[in-house]
Design a protein around this motif. Structure first.
Motif, PDB file in Angstrom:
ATOM      1  N   LEU A  48      41.267  43.912  52.638  1.00  0.00           N
ATOM      2  CA  LEU A  48      40.757  42.709  53.047  1.00  0.00           C
ATOM      3  C   LEU A  48      40.252  41.549  52.047  1.00  0.00           C
ATOM      4  N   LEU A  49      39.916  42.196  50.966  1.00  0.00           N
ATOM      5  CA  LEU A  49      39.613  40.808  49.855  1.00  0.00           C
ATOM      6  C   LEU A  49      40.885  39.984  49.762  1.00  0.00           C
ATOM      7  N   ALA A  50      42.064  40.845  49.613  1.00  0.00           N
ATOM      8  CA  ALA A  50      43.306  40.173  49.638  1.00  0.00           C
ATOM      9  C   ALA A  50      43.511  39.305  50.822  1.00  0.00           C
ATOM     10  N   GLY A  51      43.095  39.629  52.025  1.00  0.00           N
ATOM     11  CA  GLY A  51      43.282  38.825  53.048  1.00  0.00           C
ATOM     12  C   GLY A  51      42.506  37.701  53.016  1.00  0.00           C
ATOM     13  N   ILE A  52      41.268  37.433  52.298  1.00  0.00           N
ATOM     14  CA  ILE A  52      40.259  36.603  52.510  1.00  0.00           C
ATOM     15  C   ILE A  52      40.915  35.440  51.468  1.00  0.00           C
ATOM     16  N   HIS A  53      41.559  36.036  50.479  1.00  0.00           N
ATOM     17  CA  HIS A  53      42.055  35.098  49.483  1.00  0.00           C
ATOM     18  C   HIS A  53      43.225  34.551  50.009  1.00  0.00           C
ATOM     19  N   TYR A  54      44.003  35.209  50.703  1.00  0.00           N
ATOM     20  CA  TYR A  54      45.413  34.749  51.270  1.00  0.00           C
ATOM     21  C   TYR A  54      45.360  33.711  52.214  1.00  0.00           C
ATOM     22  N   TRP A  55      44.459  34.067  53.400  1.00  0.00           N
ATOM     23  CA  TRP A  55      44.314  32.928  54.257  1.00  0.00           C
ATOM     24  C   TRP A  55      43.083  32.023  54.136  1.00  0.00           C
ATOM     25  N   PHE A  56      42.341  32.142  52.889  1.00  0.00           N
ATOM     26  CA  PHE A  56      41.327  31.017  52.761  1.00  0.00           C
ATOM     27  C   PHE A  56      41.767  29.552  52.734  1.00  0.00           C
ATOM     28  N   PRO A  57      42.898  29.479  52.196  1.00  0.00           N
ATOM     29  CA  PRO A  57      43.406  28.075  52.150  1.00  0.00           C
ATOM     30  C   PRO A  57      43.910  27.525  53.875  1.00  0.00           C
ATOM     31  N   LEU A  58      44.355  28.497  54.373  1.00  0.00           N
ATOM     32  CA  LEU A  58      44.624  28.058  55.632  1.00  0.00           C
ATOM     33  C   LEU A  58      43.122  27.829  56.681  1.00  0.00           C
ATOM     34  N   MET A  59      42.099  28.639  56.298  1.00  0.00           N
ATOM     35  CA  MET A  59      41.047  28.665  57.088  1.00  0.00           C
ATOM     36  C   MET A  59      40.139  27.478  56.706  1.00  0.00           C
ATOM     37  N   PHE A  60      40.175  27.066  55.382  1.00  0.00           N
ATOM     38  CA  PHE A  60      39.181  26.138  54.895  1.00  0.00           C
ATOM     39  C   PHE A  60      39.854  24.938  54.240  1.00  0.00           C
ATOM     40  N   GLY A  61      41.068  25.004  54.092  1.00  0.00           N
ATOM     41  CA  GLY A  61      41.844  24.036  53.290  1.00  0.00           C
ATOM     42  C   GLY A  61      41.537  23.985  51.849  1.00  0.00           C
ATOM     43  N   ARG A  62      40.818  25.020  51.351  1.00  0.00           N
ATOM     44  CA  ARG A  62      40.607  25.201  49.870  1.00  0.00           C
ATOM     45  C   ARG A  62      41.069  26.415  49.348  1.00  0.00           C
ATOM     46  N   LYS A  63      41.417  26.561  48.011  1.00  0.00           N
ATOM     47  CA  LYS A  63      41.870  27.312  47.512  1.00  0.00           C
ATOM     48  C   LYS A  63      40.998  27.926  46.267  1.00  0.00           C
ATOM     49  N   VAL A  64      40.881  29.342  45.987  1.00  0.00           N
ATOM     50  CA  VAL A  64      40.002  29.795  45.271  1.00  0.00           C
ATOM     51  C   VAL A  64      40.743  29.795  43.918  1.00  0.00           C
ATOM     52  N   SER A  65      40.010  29.636  42.812  1.00  0.00           N
ATOM     53  CA  SER A  65      40.728  29.255  41.398  1.00  0.00           C
ATOM     54  C   SER A  65      41.366  30.657  41.302  1.00  0.00           C
ATOM     55  N   GLU A  66      42.499  30.645  40.567  1.00  0.00           N
ATOM     56  CA  GLU A  66      43.348  31.872  39.915  1.00  0.00           C
ATOM     57  C   GLU A  66      42.449  32.732  39.185  1.00  0.00           C
ATOM     58  N   PHE A  67      41.918  31.842  38.088  1.00  0.00           N
ATOM     59  CA  PHE A  67      41.257  32.472  37.050  1.00  0.00           C
ATOM     60  C   PHE A  67      40.094  33.406  37.509  1.00  0.00           C
ATOM     61  N   TRP A  68      39.283  32.621  38.361  1.00  0.00           N
ATOM     62  CA  TRP A  68      38.142  33.391  38.823  1.00  0.00           C
ATOM     63  C   TRP A  68      38.527  34.409  39.683  1.00  0.00           C
ATOM     64  N   GLY A  69      39.469  34.336  40.657  1.00  0.00           N
ATOM     65  CA  GLY A  69      39.985  35.236  41.582  1.00  0.00           C
ATOM     66  C   GLY A  69      40.604  36.493  40.860  1.00  0.00           C
ATOM     67  N   LYS A  70      41.274  36.324  39.710  1.00  0.00           N
ATOM     68  CA  LYS A  70      41.894  37.365  39.053  1.00  0.00           C
ATOM     69  C   LYS A  70      40.658  38.271  38.243  1.00  0.00           C
ATOM     70  N   LEU A  71      39.987  37.519  37.658  1.00  0.00           N
ATOM     71  CA  LEU A  71      39.022  38.052  36.842  1.00  0.00           C
ATOM     72  C   LEU A  71      38.045  38.869  37.890  1.00  0.00           C
ATOM     73  N   SER A  72      37.700  38.525  39.201  1.00  0.00           N
ATOM     74  CA  SER A  72      36.810  39.303  39.869  1.00  0.00           C
ATOM     75  C   SER A  72      37.905  40.505  40.330  1.00  0.00           C
ATOM     76  N   PHE A  73      39.124  40.546  40.647  1.00  0.00           N
ATOM     77  CA  PHE A  73      40.026  41.534  40.887  1.00  0.00           C
ATOM     78  C   PHE A  73      40.063  42.777  39.643  1.00  0.00           C
ATOM     79  N   TRP A  74      39.942  42.288  38.536  1.00  0.00           N
ATOM     80  CA  TRP A  74      40.041  43.387  37.560  1.00  0.00           C
ATOM     81  C   TRP A  74      38.686  43.679  37.367  1.00  0.00           C
ATOM     82  N   VAL A  75      37.509  43.224  37.547  1.00  0.00           N
ATOM     83  CA  VAL A  75      36.297  43.811  37.413  1.00  0.00           C
ATOM     84  C   VAL A  75      36.111  44.785  38.244  1.00  0.00           C
ATOM     85  N   ILE A  76      36.670  44.299  39.634  1.00  0.00           N
ATOM     86  CA  ILE A  76      36.447  45.132  40.770  1.00  0.00           C
ATOM     87  C   ILE A  76      37.353  46.487  40.651  1.00  0.00           C
ATOM     88  N   PHE A  77      38.371  46.222  40.056  1.00  0.00           N
ATOM     89  CA  PHE A  77      39.375  47.283  39.994  1.00  0.00           C
ATOM     90  C   PHE A  77      38.978  48.251  39.127  1.00  0.00           C
TER      91      PHE A  77
END
Lengths: 657, 412
Positions: free
Chosen positions: A417-446
């Motif tokens: 679901l977190l992957a899905g939010i990142h994946y469809w976020f640009p479609l839903m809101f026209g904006r994209k999450v920063s790759e750095f912060w996205g990956k950082l959150s992934f590694w901390v969560i993982f």
């Protein structure tokens, strides 16, 4: 079919009914009223998402309190009763108020786009599902603000612990009525999705061309429709026991507690697949996109999903291996459970096949999706261990089970679901999450997730039972518990980063053009965010990865679209559903009735008509009024006429008949 | 240049130091969570049923581990091998759009089924073996009935009948003969509980209106930890019990002692009641009731409890005996031979000979016993004794408590 539908509406438009003063047609596009009366599947999906994420944070907070209590032996953070309330509410919240509605958010937002539809089949029913879900969530959580407290019967609510004898106050009543409302919401939504997927597919979108996420939506919807009636029955019986003194589960009068377990798990096991199949669907979208290849073995993945759905109804008693079912039943359910590993394994093989020979872009959604595959694999393997009934006799109700289902539900469902939010976020809101912060959150969560839950396997094998608020220092559980709590705090930090970044991106993130991932399915052909009517022209589908095909055949598709645009304009433009307040009113009625039944004490002083009966009846009347007005206000809708560039006229009302 | 190299080396040393520190922390604080040899371990087992369940677990473990290494290996390889390393690679012409390979799929399905068959065979064997005592051992089987209550266990011995009061009944400590199969009939009266002694056997639920059973056997004499494994309300976490397996001779002695009525201690003429210990200290919320030395040799500690306490004060005990009736303890608890015949609480006829109190929660010594009767609700949230104190307006002075403790301790 399409043509008949269209011409029928066209004919109706020509004889638009006279405006009635009785039926108020809201037209607000902004503000509270617009949200309460919306029938737009995207707005409804967004609201589902917002509520789900809110409850996800609440459930996460409950989890942190649980972990803090168990950080050291003989912990004193919570009392026994508070602890029992926390794990009950953590389970109930995460399953029914976080993961399910978050999946529903994607069903709502993405599924109609994927099949090339302009909305779901019954837009107002969709709004009703949303508001009934909210009503159920309120009822379940009402206890926090009351003297009786929140429910503490465990998320499985095993009888007879939930009976009036052992839980005299209203907290269990609220749990029961809350779940009933959530059941109504889920069944209504699922029927809607089934009808939508069967009937509103764009021309050329055959069943075997459906995106896998839509397939999984369909299977999940069938699972909900078929499994929720069982818990509805169980809850009705429990409610009758508690309100009217029947004896379904009342032990002293010969009630059978085991009946509750069977009814609960005939629902409860399919429920597990209700939580995981949408996640599998999301991952089956993300892996192909970021490998730039079609899904490996599409028919087999779809068929596996369906067979998991079927088999999911034949394994419920593996939750009851320790209830003394006898050798034959135990063996049968043991083998059936093992059988489920085959279609599940097939999915993993096919995901790896999808990566094979691809050009893998390691973007944030892909990281979460790959994290899902790894973690789900571990959760699946511990699941196979449970399927062996003799081994399960030791693991049942121990921390080994906790480890197993968190690997499946966090490492599985939540990661997807977190992957899905990142994946469809640009479609839903026209904006994209920063790759750095996205990956950082992934590694901390993982990292946090694995530090929390991996030691729990050892804890369970070392004999620590679940649902225990305390343990002694001499049992060898101290280290694993301490590490798990540290992990939970890390996981909490990871989730915090994830959401902080998400909120920032929503407000100020980098704006991106459409189809930012070079994706394969139809929803990416839309501008972002998608307009309220979704498709200016209903697309024609030529291949399984429809948009990928369109990108390879641009001229042909452009020609086709221009022709269809003309034809649609001649039919009276884009047909849109009217907003309506009545679904909200009906849900409000359900909320009031549930408060009457669950919260208010029965005071028979003025004869039969106590406050309890009165409030329940008022709720019933409000609900019926909502439904009648909803039925009578009509569903003619209105038409949008776009100009040549595809813009709707500035004054929307002018375009309405 | 020099500065930057200095920085790099500092950073390197810093990292090494951090890693070493972390290691030291891990080693020093005994964070080896992977050791699974606790009192409730399902890995270091002590009987055939638990061993059979462990063997099935090991089969599932090895099979899934091999599959995990194979599949995980391929997944890791594919992820690394086919990863686009540069932006150019990401945007390169897409790879050939293959849709799958039926032969590979069928092969993998076949392999999965085979792996499951490897697991299924010992599983089926285990289900039948662990279900009931094997035929050839049936004649040697000892039968016991265990009943779960909120939040304690009652154990009845149908083969040890006592004239005038039915089967021998004890609470929270199940004494069994070692080396013999024991068939435990599990029952419940209020809510669902579950009978679990991890080192001897997996759990079986105690369900109201449903007659379940399990069997277990302790290979050697020993002291085993058990715990309720089904959520049963407020104090589920502290609903524990012990199983004590004794050699045939010790077991026979124990039965002989238990079937006799409660011990009488008669005061000598002129003896006066003296408190045997200091007044009650205050306990922290949820404070442990187990001392470290208890763990060293629990079976020996249990055996020592079978003999009278040192320095008994017979007059104090007599006071306590009277208080046990006058403070209405006797309406819930049975002390056979002392006119106390309540049945809603544990049978206390030989309470002094048990190693633990409050359902395996706190050690049976004077201090903990006084803590327990002083404020039962603080030791075990929501329990019936605390409610009984309130309902019957029972108030105990410190002197009452001391006398009651002396009396209960004398019941060997």
């Amino acid at each position: 079919m399409e043509a008949i539908l269209k011409s029928d509406l066209h004919a109706k438009d020509a004889h638009a009914p006279a405006k009635s003063t009785l039926f108020w047609r809201p037209t607000a596009q902004t503000g509270l009223i617009s949200w309460l009366t919306t029938v737009d599947h995207k707005k409804i999906g967004f609201l589902y998402g917002v509520f789900a994420l809110f409850f996800f944070l609440v459930g996460g907070f409950e989890a942190l309190l649980i972990r803090l209590q168990l950080m050291y032996p003989n912990g004193t953070v919570l009392t026994a009763q508070q602890y029992n309330t926390m794990f009950t509410m953590h389970g109930t919240t995460m399953i029914f108020l976080a993961v399910m509605p978050l999946s529903a958010a994607f069903f709502n937002f993405i599924m109609p786009l994927q099949i090339g539809a302009r909305d779901v089949a019954f837009p107002r029913l969709n709004a009703f599902s949303l508001w009934t879900f909210v009503a159920g969530a309120i009822i379940i959580n009402l206890g926090w603000f009351m003297h009786d407290g929140a429910p503490d019967g465990g998320w499985v609510g095993y009888a007879p612990l939930t009976s009036k004898t052992f839980a005299a106050d209203h907290s269990i009543d609220m749990w029961v009525m809350g779940l009933q409302l959530l059941g109504v919401a889920s069944i209504a939504a699922s029927l809607n999705f089934i009808v939508t997927i069967i009937n509103l597919r764009a021309p050329g979108m055959t069943m075997m061309r459906l995106p896998v996420f839509t397939w999984m939506t369909l299977i999940t919807a069938f699972l909900i429709v078929l499994s929720f009636p069982f818990i509805t029955i169980a809850l009705v019986e429990l409610m009758m026991d508690r309100l009217f003194g029947t004896n379904f589960f009342e032990v002293s009068n010969g009630g059978m507690p085991i009946l509750w377990q069977h009814l609960f798990w005939v629902f409860g096991h399919p429920e597990v697949y209700i939580l995981i199949l949408p996640a599998m669907g999301i991952v089956s979208e993300i892996l192909p996109t970021f490998s730039r290849k079609p899904l490996f073995g599409y028919p087999i993945v779809v068929f596996s999903g369906a067979s998991i759905g079927f088999l999911g109804f034949s394994v419920w008693s593996h939750h009851m291996f320790t209830t003394g079912m006898g050798t034959m039943a135990t063996a049968a359910f043991s083998l059936a459970t093992m059988a489920i590993a085959v279609p599940t394994g097939v999915k993993i093989f096919n995901w790896i096949g999808t990566l094979w020979n691809g050009h893998i872009s390691m973007r944030t959604p892909m990281m979460f999706a790959l994290g899902f595959v790894w973690m789900f694999m571990i959760g699946g393997f511990s699941g196979v261990m449970h399927s062996a009934a003799p081994a399960d006799a030791q693991q049942q109700d121990s921390y080994f089970v906790i480890a197993h289902f968190h690997y499946v539900l966090i490492g599985g469902s939540l990661f997807a679901l977190l992957a899905g939010i990142h994946y469809w976020f640009p479609l839903m809101f026209g904006r994209k999450v920063s790759e750095f912060w996205g990956k950082l959150s992934f590694w901390v969560i993982f990292a946090g997730f694995n530090i929390t839950f991996f030691p729990m396997h050892f804890l369970g094998l070392n004999g620590m039972p679940r649902r225990t608020f305390t343990y002694d220092a001499n049992l060898g559980w101290n280290a694993a518990n301490f590490i798990a709590t540290i992990g939970a705090l890390i996981l909490g930090v990871g989730i915090f980063i994830y959401f902080a970044v998400m909120v920032y991106t929503f407000l100020k993130g980098e704006k991106v053009a459409k189809d930012v991932w070079d994706a394969r399915t139809l929803e990416w052909s839309l501008p972002n965010p998608p307009p309220e009517y979704n498709y200016r022209v209903i697309p024609t589908v030529h291949a399984r990865d429809a948009y990928w095909y369109n990108k390879q055949h641009k001229e042909e598709i452009a020609r086709e679209e221009a022709e269809k645009a003309k034809a649609e304009a001649a039919h009276g433009g884009i047909h849109m559903p009217h907003q309506s307040i009545y679904p909200f009113v009906a849900s409000l009625g359900l909320l009031i009735a549930a408060v009457g039944i669950a919260v208010i004490d029965h005071d028979p002083s003025p004869g039969f008509w106590g406050k309890k009966i009165g409030v329940s009846m008022i709720g019933g009347v409000v609900m019926l009024a909502g439904i009648y007005f909803w039925a009578l206000e009509g569903n003619e809708g209105y038409h949008l006429h776009l100009d040549d560039e595809g813009h709707a006229p500035a004054d929307k009302n002018a375009a309405k008949h | 240049m020099r500065l930057s190299s200095l920085l790099t080396s500092t950073a390197r040393w810093g990292r090494a130091g951090f890693a070493l520190g972390a290691l030291a922390l891990l080693a020093g604080c005994d964070y080896n969570f992977w050791r699974m040899d606790g009192h409730q371990s399902t890995i270091t087992v002590a009987g055939p049923v638990a061993r059979s369940q462990l063997e099935v677990f090991y089969v599932t473990c090895w099979v899934t581990l091999v599959i995990f290494i194979l599949v995980g290996g391929v997944l890791a390889y594919a992820t690394l091998k086919f990863r686009a390393k540069t932006e150019a690679e990401e945007k390169a012409i897409p790879p050939e759009q293959g849709h799958g390979n039926p032969l590979i799929e069928l092969g993998l399905i076949g392999a999965s089924v085979l792996a499951l068959v490897i697991i299924a065979i010992p599983t089926l064997k285990g289900i039948w073996y662990t279900y009931d005592v094997p035929e050839d051992r049936k004649a040697d089987t000892y039968e016991i009935t265990a009943t779960g209550y909120q939040w304690w266990f009652k154990f009845e011995y149908p083969s040890e009948q006592i004239a005038g009061s039915g089967a021998l009944t004890t609470g929270n400590e199940l004494v069994i003969p070692a080396g013999r199969p024991v068939r435990v009939n599990v029952r419940a009266i209020d809510v669902i509980h579950s009978f679990w002694v991890p080192k001897l056997a997996g759990k079986v639920d105690m369900i109201p209106n449903r007659g379940n059973f399990l069997w277990l056997q302790a290979d050697e004499p020993g002291y085993f930890w058990g715990q309720c494994a089904e959520y049963c309300g407020d104090s589920h976490a502290v609903m524990r019990f012990r199983v004590i397996a004794l050699s045939p001779k010790d077991f026979a002695d124990w039965v002989a002692q238990q079937t006799s009525p409660a011990r009488n201690v008669t005061p000598k003429p002129g003896e006066t009641a003296k408190a045997q210990f200091a007044s009650l200290r205050t306990f922290k919320q949820n404070e442990s009731g187990i001392t470290d030395k208890y763990d060293v040799a629990p079976l020996e500690a249990w055996k020592a409890k079978q003999f009278p306490e040192k320095g008994e004060n017979a007059a104090l005990i007599a006071q306590g005996k009277a208080l046990f009736v006058s403070k209405t303890c006797a309406s819930c608890h049975e002390v056979r031979g002392h006119g106390a015949a309540g049945i809603s609480g544990p049978n206390l006829t030989h309470i002094g000979a048990r190693s633990m109190l409050a359902a395996g929660l706190i050690e049976n010594n004077a201090e903990q016993l006084q803590r327990w009767i002083h404020d039962p609700g603080a030791v075990k949230p929501g329990n019936k004794m605390a409610k009984g104190y309130l309902d019957n307006n029972i108030k105990l002075t410190p002197e009452n408590e001391v006398a009651l403790v002396a009396y209960l301790q004398s019941l060997k």
